[in-house]
Scaffold this active site. Structure first.
Site, PDB file in Angstrom:
ATOM      1  N   ASN A 154       0.805  -1.225   0.000  1.00 18.97           N
ATOM      2  CA  ASN A 154       0.000   0.000   0.000  1.00 18.97           C
ATOM      3  C   ASN A 154       0.834   1.269   0.000  1.00 18.97           C
ATOM      4  O   ASN A 154       0.330   2.339  -0.303  1.00 18.97           O
ATOM      5  CB  ASN A 154      -0.947   0.000   1.192  1.00 18.97           C
ATOM      6  N   GLN A 182      -4.873  -3.999  -2.136  1.00 15.93           N
ATOM      7  CA  GLN A 182      -4.441  -3.061  -3.173  1.00 15.93           C
ATOM      8  C   GLN A 182      -4.412  -3.707  -4.549  1.00 15.93           C
ATOM      9  O   GLN A 182      -4.182  -3.036  -5.554  1.00 15.93           O
ATOM     10  CB  GLN A 182      -3.022  -2.541  -2.864  1.00 15.93           C
ATOM     11  N   HIS A 204     -13.114  -0.447  -1.218  1.00 17.86           N
ATOM     12  CA  HIS A 204     -12.940   1.015  -1.332  1.00 17.86           C
ATOM     13  C   HIS A 204     -11.624   1.469  -1.953  1.00 17.86           C
ATOM     14  O   HIS A 204     -11.415   2.668  -2.169  1.00 17.86           O
ATOM     15  CB  HIS A 204     -13.186   1.699   0.023  1.00 17.86           C
ATOM     16  N   CYS A 329       1.878   9.706   7.823  1.00 17.01           N
ATOM     17  CA  CYS A 329       1.283   8.469   7.303  1.00 17.01           C
ATOM     18  C   CYS A 329       0.160   7.960   8.168  1.00 17.01           C
ATOM     19  O   CYS A 329      -1.009   8.136   7.859  1.00 17.01           O
ATOM     20  CB  CYS A 329       2.343   7.410   7.064  1.00 17.01           C
TER      21      CYS A 329
HETATM   22  C1  LIG Z   1      -6.415  -0.418   2.871  1.00 17.98           C
HETATM   23  C2  LIG Z   1      -5.690  -1.659   3.229  1.00 17.98           C
HETATM   24  C3  LIG Z   1      -6.129  -2.489   4.256  1.00 17.98           C
HETATM   25  C4  LIG Z   1      -7.315  -2.147   5.116  1.00 17.98           C
HETATM   26  O1  LIG Z   1      -8.497  -2.308   4.386  1.00 17.98           O
HETATM   27  P1  LIG Z   1      -9.890  -1.792   4.967  1.00 17.98           P
HETATM   28  O2  LIG Z   1     -10.875  -2.346   4.012  1.00 17.98           O
HETATM   29  O3  LIG Z   1      -9.815  -0.311   4.948  1.00 17.98           O
HETATM   30  O4  LIG Z   1     -10.043  -2.362   6.339  1.00 17.98           O
HETATM   31  C5  LIG Z   1      -5.426  -3.641   4.500  1.00 17.98           C
HETATM   32  N1  LIG Z   1      -4.348  -3.968   3.781  1.00 17.98           N
HETATM   33  C6  LIG Z   1      -3.900  -3.199   2.780  1.00 17.98           C
HETATM   34  C7  LIG Z   1      -2.713  -3.618   1.994  1.00 17.98           C
HETATM   35  C8  LIG Z   1      -4.548  -2.017   2.483  1.00 17.98           C
HETATM   36  O5  LIG Z   1      -4.083  -1.245   1.506  1.00 17.98           O
END
Ligand SMILES: *Cc1c(COP(=O)(O)O)cnc(C)c1O
Length: 388
Positions: A154, A182, A204, A329
């Site tokens: 991410n 991601q 999302h 961050c």
């Molecule tokens: C955004 C993200 C999460 C968390 O996901 P949510 O649906 O917001 O709980 C977990 N792992 C990675 C790699 C992410 O980018």
């Protein structure tokens, strides 16, 4: 409306695509039924909508619809995967392997399990952010029950070698979990060829709504057992109780459907925007690319900048662009990024870093504006430092 900064933070979240919203809307008021209600049309139509998303998600990763367990997002899916396996297999062994650059939603459940007596190996990464497969090889123990390695990072967008990891785990009968929050809709994901047993997803980051995700749970060869982390009405084959949130689930399906249909044209477009940004920024002195140059998400550019203060850089960029900078961050957290320090960056360079997350609605003009302003900000900060 006042002018808002250019949004380049697509790894944090993305806007809901209008087509996704349109698909969701009927399920709030007209088709509001509970998908578990089996005795009337309200329930049936909601159940049909949920089933459709299950089919879309299953097809997207080459699984079957029964292997999809809806959750509130990837955080919950990671928790269910990691704690659920630990609880179901602790008599077989109590050792788990993960990686230093994982999301907190993987590292923190592992840290929690450590307090319960599990042993956790956290693999380092190489300078480019990829794990070293010989390190993984060395980490395996007879009591290893789970390996958790993310698909796409991410912060730096780096894509881990899932197929090789899956092969190594399958050879040893160890469950392989991947956090693909991601990755879904952005890179091909096939749980059969990659030999993945558990996969966390979220809507999302791919132009779907917040608050909905899923965990893929392999049902055969091998059949993965999971201890539920939320008990109740026995939804999702007992693995995750709670009334299914039909509108969000419909949006999730639509979002993934669109992303898959557009992946082949969208990835080259994102890559060329990233290249355009990099070609403008990289001639500056003391700019470092974080993460592997090509084995990464098309929309990700992450750089560290020498000779500037991280906090001042973040403040300087803020009026023009919404990016994630090393100094801000994890909101309330002032420690430098654990991902950038794992790559071997100094604390100073980890702070003075910027993650550009280019997305579906980013234009070339926006990229040029961002590049121009970033360069001006860096140059003016450097001038100030030399004056002092
Ligand atoms: C955004 C993200 C999460 C968390 O996901 P949510 O649906 O917001 O709980 C977990 N792992 C990675 C790699 C992410 O980018």
């Amino acid at each position: 409306m006042s002018i808002r900064p250019i949004y380049l933070d697509s790894h944090a979240t993305t806007p809901v695509d209008e087509r996704v919203l349109a698909a969701m809307l009927p399920y709030f008021i007209e088709k509001f039924g509970n998908p578990s209600s089996i005795s009337h049309i309200y329930g049936w139509e909601a159940e049909a909508a949920v089933k459709q998303t299950r089919e879309i998600l299953a097809a997207a990763i080459n699984a079957t619809p029964e292997e999809i367990v809806f959750t509130s997002g990837a955080t919950e899916a990671n928790n269910l995967a990691i704690k659920g396996v630990a609880e179901a297999y602790f008599q077989k062994g109590q050792h788990i392997i993960t990686v230093a650059t994982e999301h907190k939603a993987v590292l923190d459940p592992c840290a929690y399990l450590k307090t319960l007596g599990f042993e956790i190996t956290i693999l380092p990464v190489q300078k480019d952010g990829l794990i070293d497969l010989t390190e993984l090889e060395k980490a395996f123990r007879p009591e290893t029950i789970l390996v958790s390695v993310m698909a796409a990072n991410n912060e730096i967008g780096v894509l881990q070698p899932l197929e090789a990891i899956g092969e190594m785990c399958r050879d040893r009968n160890i469950i392989f979990h991947t956090d693909a929050a991601q990755a879904i809709g952005k890179i091909p994901l096939d749980v059969q060829t990659l030999k993945i047993d558990l996969m966390s997803l979220t809507a999302h980051k791919v132009y779907g709504p917040k608050g909905i995700g899923a965990l893929y749970v392999r049902r055969r060869n091998p059949r993965v057992q999971l201890a539920p982390q939320q008990h109740g009405g026995g939804h999702e084959r007992g693995m995750r109780s709670g009334t299914l949130y039909t509108p969000q689930i419909v949006g999730f399906g639509k979002a993934v459907e669109i992303a898959l249909a557009e992946q082949a044209t969208e990835n080259p477009r994102l890559r060329s925007l990233r290249q355009r940004l990099w070609e403008q920024l990289s001639p500056l002195e003391g700019i470092h690319l974080n993460g592997h140059p090509t084995q990464r998400l098309a929309g990700n550019l992450n750089i560290s900048i020498e000779g500037v203060d991280g906090a001042a850089l973040g403040l300087g960029l803020q009026p023009v662009m919404a990016v994630s900078s090393g100094s801000a961050c994890t909101s309330a957290n002032t420690a430098p990024s654990h991902v950038l320090t794992a790559l071997g960056n100094s604390e100073q360079l980890a702070y003075a870093s910027v993650r550009f997350g280019i997305g579906r609605f980013t234009t070339q003009e926006e990229i040029d504006t961002v590049a121009k302003h970033a360069i001006a900000t860096i140059q003016s900060l450097r001038k100030q430092t030399t004056l002092v």
